[in-house]
Write an enzyme that holds these catalytic residues in place. Sequence first.
Site, PDB file in Angstrom:
ATOM      1  N   CYS A 267       0.780  -1.171   0.265  1.00  0.00           N
ATOM      2  CA  CYS A 267      -0.012   0.309   0.006  1.00  0.00           C
ATOM      3  C   CYS A 267       0.717   1.253   0.132  1.00  0.00           C
ATOM      4  CB  CYS A 267      -1.464  -0.271   1.037  1.00  0.00           C
ATOM      5  SG  CYS A 267      -0.466  -0.216   2.467  1.00  0.00           S
ATOM      6  N   HIS A 838      -1.749   1.703   6.567  1.00  0.00           N
ATOM      7  CA  HIS A 838      -2.388   1.926   6.075  1.00  0.00           C
ATOM      8  C   HIS A 838      -2.198   2.537   5.004  1.00  0.00           C
ATOM      9  CE1 HIS A 838      -4.436  -0.101   2.604  1.00  0.00           C
ATOM     10  NE2 HIS A 838      -4.960   0.857   3.071  1.00  0.00           N
TER      11      HIS A 838
END
Length: 913
Positions: A267, A838
């Site tokens: 990510c 994230h």
Amino acid sequence: MAMAAVAANPADTAATAVDHRKPQREKVPGLESQRRQIENGRRRPLRVGESWFLVGHHWYKQWEVYVRGGNQDSSTFPGCINNAELFEDQVNWRLKKGLVEGEDYVLLPAAAWHYLVNWYGLEHGQPPIERKVVELPSTHKVEVYSVELLLVRHSDMDTPHTAQFSQTDSVDLVLHTAREQFLVSPQEETRLWIKNAEGSFERLCNTRITVLDAALKTGQVVVMETRNKDGTWPSAQPHDTRSTLEEEEDFQGQPGICGLTNLGNTCFMNSALQCLSNVPQLTEYFLKNRYLEELNFCNPLGMKGEIAQAYADLVKQAWSGHHRSIVPQVFKTKVGHFASQFLGYQQHDSQELLSFLLDGLHEDLNRIKKKEYVELCDAAGRPDQEVAQEAWQNHKRRNDSVIVDTFHGLFKSTLVCPDCGNVSVTFDPFCYLSVPLPVSHKRVMEVFFVSMDPRRKPEQHRLVVPKKGKISDLCVALAKHTGISPERMMVADVFSHRFYKIYQLEESLSSILDRDDIFIYEVSGRAAIGENSREDVVLPVYLRERTPARDYNSSYYGLMLFGHPLLVSVPRDRLSWDALYHILLYRLSRYVTRPSSDDEDDGDEKADLEDKDRLPKPGRVTEGSSQDPGLEQAGPSSRVVSRSRAPVDNSPGPSHWPQRARRKHLFTLHTVNSNGTSDRSTFNEDTHAQPYIAIDWEPEMKKRYYDEVEAEGYVKHDCVGYVLKKAPVQLQECIELFTTVETLEKENPWYCPTCKQHQLATKKLDLWMLPETLIIHLKRFSYTKFSREKLDTLVEFPIRDLDFSEFVIKPQNDSARELYKYDLIAVSNHYGGLRDGHYTTFACNKDSGQWHYFDDSSVSPVTENQIESKAAYVLFYQRQDVARRLQTQASSSKPPASSACGAPPKSEFVDVN
């Protein structure tokens, strides 16, 4: 130039050869003059790129006999130049294989060839055999045989087209020839592959090199591949996904609104790519193929153009409008190949990947093919404008690319020596600004307080202490909650049921990490470890359970630590095993049940210790001593988990301990080292090391009298529910901090040329020139020798009209205020903490002007008020004059996009916060 027939005599032949050039009829020289001209021409050196011509050896020898005879009417007249013996056939006029110079043919320079043709003519229908001079390693040579390549399309490998090329021809000519042969439109993008002897294919990336440098051989198959409408290459897709590709090509969405598949903790990469993909001028540069002309394959600092081409493929796919999401596997592989830190599938920092990518793209697209040496010059009292201009010109002499055009700016660095006052001014380029966040000088620490009162459970406290404070500050903060004097507290780090370290009051709090389990014990006000003047002594106490060892000897036992260790104050006049047993039984009374009188077992009377067997007075000890005296025990400890570092023992203890322990009915007591084990082989009578006390339980007795649930119980103090409210900060405050004067650290001193030594100088950075697209990295991650943390402070940043005029010190033109105003175009977000997290992206589409939220393969429209959050990590701002320039360029070819990013789209929005 070819003649119709051979004349009967030399005069007729000459007339026939030049009958279309009548002014030259009278200029045919004499035979001796002809000989000298031709032989002098043959002796000239070979020059790369020049044309030379092949003449049949038989005809040339006949001509030599003729001119040396001196008689123009001689029967040795050679007639028209005839090279028939050099050709395989009279149709394709293909040269015979294996011809040898001096035996089969003679090489003549262009001038000599034209002389002979003018004088004698060329056999009708025969083409001249022209060849080029090529440069080979350490020599020049006439290339007699051209390279015959078989050109095919990727979609039709069974229909080759034969084309001939000189070894000095560029690969770009091969590509151009293939495009013409297969009628490829100018808008379509193509690339070449070569098929090797073993059947594998290899990319011809650099089309600027020659056929010789590319090692292309006659008969080799060259495949031309055309990019699909969706931005992919046919060769990059496996055969089983062709149906999926057809469906993707049928899909038509907004260009740029395309997700990136998470390949496993990638990510961070996806976030950086989405931000960069939404920088308008950079994306247009790749979409319009301007990068192809600037690929730098020979830059030793670059990646042979591979990173630039891999990124271009991603951009073309994402902006084709034919994909909902794409898989960046090829790009991930390329990045890992050139930057080993990104190999595998570990989580990384999006800003670190962004820094690598910008540098890689710059070097792959650097227009400077050979970097010259540039000496860095100090200001030396010269005006700032002069020094800044010189620094920027020097930078551009070595670095000139679309990345420099788009992202590079210039700041002024001022260093002042604290001793002599010498001032050093330099101007340095930057690609992004890493700005600090205002950091609180306070720190929140969670600790467990263990009271001397055995009835009270341990209490969890959340304490606010100075970041650069000492252990004593921690005790003072806890005293405010408990009412216990700091002098009656001892602080310890507990790990794996043992004391990892017992701290002294003057030690720094920075040595305690957030993840450490810190216990603060209440001790007697008269007690201390290692102070003989005190009336009480503090004994570290461990809990152990006897367990059968895993071997064939059933009489052998191991000992395993369990529960929380204790620091127990013992009066010096009660240092006996019997007294210690009752003191410990009292301290454990909350979760240890006393046996009834019927269960008492006094044990072996012979093992009773007389009062004279008291625990002697403690002596001094050195930290980390390996000499640990111990009592007799049933067996060594087993299954004890240890840290990577050896536990630190700061505690002194008795100078001598008795070698026998009295067996009690609930547990037995033994002396052990700081690890919770004791080794008789290391016992030394003269040692002064502090022994720790171990309470050893038989499994049956522990099960019967020890309450594990109650022992692990604790309560939370009211302060645990308190949350420190952090006031938001403005982005401008972070930029002000960036430009604040600071003193260099000891690890990074500056060498003063006046003092001739390294100094801790003061340093100040100022912004001098800003780039078209400004990247601002918020330094949320803080790393020190002892601590690591993420700052989740809310930074408030403007979507539009970020004004840098007050921060740029270069003299400004009041009529060009827009050169200092920026609008936001993208944000890289990080959610979570240091160990996990994230990454996502907010980005404004350059065509529609709408904001979208990119979360790996998912893309959703959002409104402007959702962009600002505590997760904002890297900000991308575009200068307003650049935005207007791009809109003007776009309006000439299509309807203009929305005037500003963030206009509300007419669809449902997703709440990403």
